[in-house]
Design a protein around this motif. Structure first.
Motif, PDB file in Angstrom:
ATOM      1  N   GLY A  85       3.265   5.900  -2.553  1.00 21.37           N
ATOM      2  CA  GLY A  85       4.531   6.569  -2.836  1.00 21.37           C
ATOM      3  C   GLY A  85       4.613   7.085  -4.258  1.00 21.37           C
ATOM      4  N   ILE A  86       3.964   6.377  -5.185  1.00 18.21           N
ATOM      5  CA  ILE A  86       3.937   6.808  -6.586  1.00 18.21           C
ATOM      6  C   ILE A  86       3.261   8.168  -6.715  1.00 18.21           C
TER       7      ILE A  86
ATOM      8  N   SER B 132      10.061  12.286  -2.246  1.00 18.17           N
ATOM      9  CA  SER B 132      10.521  10.907  -2.398  1.00 18.17           C
ATOM     10  C   SER B 132       9.382   9.930  -2.159  1.00 18.17           C
ATOM     11  N   ALA B 133       9.373   8.840  -2.905  1.00 21.88           N
ATOM     12  CA  ALA B 133       8.353   7.797  -2.723  1.00 21.88           C
ATOM     13  C   ALA B 133       8.491   7.116  -1.370  1.00 21.88           C
ATOM     14  N   ASP B 134       9.632   7.307  -0.707  1.00 16.38           N
ATOM     15  CA  ASP B 134       9.859   6.708   0.609  1.00 16.38           C
ATOM     16  C   ASP B 134       9.292   7.560   1.739  1.00 16.38           C
ATOM     17  N   CYS B 135       9.021   8.828   1.477  1.00 16.45           N
ATOM     18  CA  CYS B 135       8.587   9.762   2.515  1.00 16.45           C
ATOM     19  C   CYS B 135       7.175   9.439   2.981  1.00 16.45           C
ATOM     20  N   ILE B 136       6.987   9.294   4.289  1.00 17.63           N
ATOM     21  CA  ILE B 136       5.666   8.992   4.857  1.00 17.63           C
ATOM     22  C   ILE B 136       4.959  10.254   5.345  1.00 17.63           C
ATOM     23  N   ARG B 137       5.511  11.408   5.043  1.00 17.65           N
ATOM     24  CA  ARG B 137       4.880  12.687   5.363  1.00 17.65           C
ATOM     25  C   ARG B 137       4.636  12.885   6.859  1.00 17.65           C
ATOM     26  N   CYS B 138       5.552  12.391   7.684  1.00 19.84           N
ATOM     27  CA  CYS B 138       5.383  12.556   9.132  1.00 19.84           C
ATOM     28  C   CYS B 138       5.520  14.013   9.545  1.00 19.84           C
ATOM     29  N   GLY B 139       6.241  14.815   8.746  1.00 19.28           N
ATOM     30  CA  GLY B 139       6.372  16.233   9.013  1.00 19.28           C
ATOM     31  C   GLY B 139       7.506  16.621   9.927  1.00 19.28           C
TER      32      GLY B 139
ATOM     33  N   LEU C  62       0.834  -1.196   0.000  1.00 15.91           N
ATOM     34  CA  LEU C  62       0.000   0.000   0.000  1.00 15.91           C
ATOM     35  C   LEU C  62       0.875   1.254   0.000  1.00 15.91           C
ATOM     36  N   GLY C  63       1.954   1.209   0.780  1.00 18.21           N
ATOM     37  CA  GLY C  63       2.902   2.316   0.776  1.00 18.21           C
ATOM     38  C   GLY C  63       3.558   2.486  -0.584  1.00 18.21           C
ATOM     39  N   ALA C  64       3.788   1.376  -1.286  1.00 11.81           N
ATOM     40  CA  ALA C  64       4.364   1.436  -2.627  1.00 11.81           C
ATOM     41  C   ALA C  64       3.427   2.191  -3.569  1.00 11.81           C
TER      42      ALA C  64
ATOM     43  N   SER D  46       0.591  14.528  -5.594  1.00  9.38           N
ATOM     44  CA  SER D  46      -0.611  14.583  -4.766  1.00  9.38           C
ATOM     45  C   SER D  46      -0.850  16.020  -4.302  1.00  9.38           C
ATOM     46  N   PHE D  47      -2.071  16.312  -3.910  1.00  8.32           N
ATOM     47  CA  PHE D  47      -2.384  17.661  -3.437  1.00  8.32           C
ATOM     48  C   PHE D  47      -1.563  17.991  -2.189  1.00  8.32           C
ATOM     49  N   TYR D  48      -1.316  16.978  -1.357  1.00 13.23           N
ATOM     50  CA  TYR D  48      -0.480  17.190  -0.173  1.00 13.23           C
ATOM     51  C   TYR D  48       0.942  16.744  -0.513  1.00 13.23           C
ATOM     52  N   ARG D  49       1.785  17.709  -0.810  1.00 14.39           N
ATOM     53  CA  ARG D  49       3.170  17.393  -1.130  1.00 14.39           C
ATOM     54  C   ARG D  49       4.078  18.487  -0.571  1.00 14.39           C
ATOM     55  N   PHE D  50       5.365  18.214  -0.572  1.00 13.10           N
ATOM     56  CA  PHE D  50       6.338  19.155  -0.033  1.00 13.10           C
ATOM     57  C   PHE D  50       7.027  19.942  -1.160  1.00 13.10           C
TER      58      PHE D  50
END
Length: 288
Positions: free
Chosen positions: A227-228, A266-273, A222-224, A233-237
Motif C-alpha cells: 500500500g505504501i 489510496s493505500a487501501d486500494c487493492i487495484r481490483c479495477g 504484506l498489504g501494508a 508504483s508503475f501501475y497506479r490510477f
C-alpha cells in the motif's frame, strides 16, 4: 457492428477475467500436487524464491516462499543476506505493481473474494472506526513481522516468525490444516498454538462472509507494505479531470468504500479495477 456492452455486462466480464487470473496464479503458486498426496512440504530449488502474494511456505503444494514468512524468519540472522534479498523483492514487486498483487495475484485474496459471494442477511460496507482499524495492519507489520523477530531470539540465536506462528490465518488454512489432515506425525504434534490459530482462521473466514476482505483491510502486513507503494508504483490510477464529474460511481462500486475520484492511489486500494470499469466517463486511467 460490434455490440456495445451495458455497464452490468462490462462489470461481469471484468470480474470473470480477474477471477481467471486469480485462480490461475493460485494454481501456479501451489502446483506441487504430490505434496497434497504425501502430506509433505515441497523443498525444491523454487522454494528459495518468494511469490508476490500471501501464500504459505508450509502449504503442501507451495512451489515458492511467502515474502512475509521469509522476512521475519531471517531478520535476526547473522549476515542478513536473505532478509535483504526478501526486502529487495518486496521493493521490486511494490514498485512495479503496488497492491495490484493483492487484487490479482494473492491466493488468500481469492479465497476471501469467493467467501464474500456467500449470501448473508446483511453485508457490512465498513465497521465503526473503520479509518483507525485500517491502520492495524501497520501495527501487525511493525510489531509481529519486524520488531519481535529482529530483537527476540530463540536458543539458536535466530528470531522466530511471530506473525506466522501466532496469527497468520493463511498459514493455518493452506499449511496447518492440510498437514494435520494428511500427516499423522503432524496430528500428534498439533497443540495449543494450532487450536488458537484455528480460531483466528474461523473468525477471519466468517468475517469474510459479512465484510469484504477483512484480512486485507485490517491485518495483512504484506498489504501494508504494498500500500505504501500505491502512490508511485508503475501501475497506479490517475483521474482525468477533464472527464471526471464527481458522480461518485467509483466509490459506490468499490467494495472497500474508497472515494477513488478523490484519492485514486489510496493505500487501501487493492487495484481490483471495479471502479475503472464502473466509471461512466472513463475518467480513471491506469499506468500513468
Amino acid at each position: 457492428m460490434k455490440k456495445r456492452l451495458s455497464a452490468a455486462e462490462k462489470m461481469k466480464q471484468h470480474n470473470r477475467i480477474r477471477l481467471i487470473i486469480q485462480a490461475s496464479f493460485a494454481a501456479l503458486s501451489n502446483g506441487y500436487i504430490r505434496g497434497f498426496a504425501r502430506g509433505k512440504i515441497f523443498t525444491g530449488v523454487s522454494k528459495k524464491i518468494c511469490v508476490p502474494g500471501m501464500n504459505c511456505y508450509s502449504c503442501p503444494g507451495a512451489l515458492g516462499a511467502c515474502p512475509i514468512g521469509s522476512l521475519q524468519a531471517t531478520l535476526n540472522s547473522r549476515d542478513y543476506k536473505l532478509a535483504l534479498y526478501v526486502t529487495g523483492l518486496l521493493v521490486l514487486f511494490g514498485t512495479f505493481l503496488g497492491r495490484f498483487v493483492c487484487g490479482f495475484l494473492c491466493p488468500f485474496g481469492l479465497i476471501q473474494d469467493l467467501i464474500y459471494k456467500i449470501p448473508f442477511v446483511k453485508k457490512i460496507r465498513r465497521l465503526p472506526g473503520e479509518k483507525a482499524l485500517r491502520y492495524l495492519r501497520f501495527v501487525f507489520l511493525s510489531v509481529f513481522v519486524l520488531l519481535l523477530p529482529a530483537f527476540i531470539a530463540d536458543f539458536t540465536g535466530l528470531g522466530q516468525p511471530w506473525f506466522c506462528k501466532w496469527i497468520c490465518p493463511v498459514g493455518t488454512l493452506e499449511g496447518g490444516i492440510p498437514l494435520v489432515l494428511l500427516n499423522s506425525a503432524m496430528r500428534e504434534a498439533a497443540g495449543f498454538i494450532f487450536r488458537f490459530k484455528l480460531i483466528i482462521l474461523l473468525i477471519t473466514l466468517f468475517s469474510a462472509v459479512i465484510i469484504y476482505r477483512p484480512f486485507c483491510r485490517y491485518v495483512c502486513p504484506l498489504g501494508a507494505i504494498y500500500g505504501i507503494f500505491n502512490k508511485f508504483s508503475f501501475y497506479r490510477f490517475t483521474i482525468d479531470s477533464t472527464k471526471c464529474t464527481g458522480c461518485g460511481a467509483c466509490q459506490k462500486t468499490c467494495k472497500l468504500d474508497i472515494p477513488v475520484w478523490q484519492n485514486p492511489n489510496s493505500a487501501d486500494c487493492i487495484r481490483c479495477g471495479d471502479c475503472k470499469t464502473a466509471c461512466p466517463n472513463q475518467a480513471i486511467v491506469t499506468g500513468k
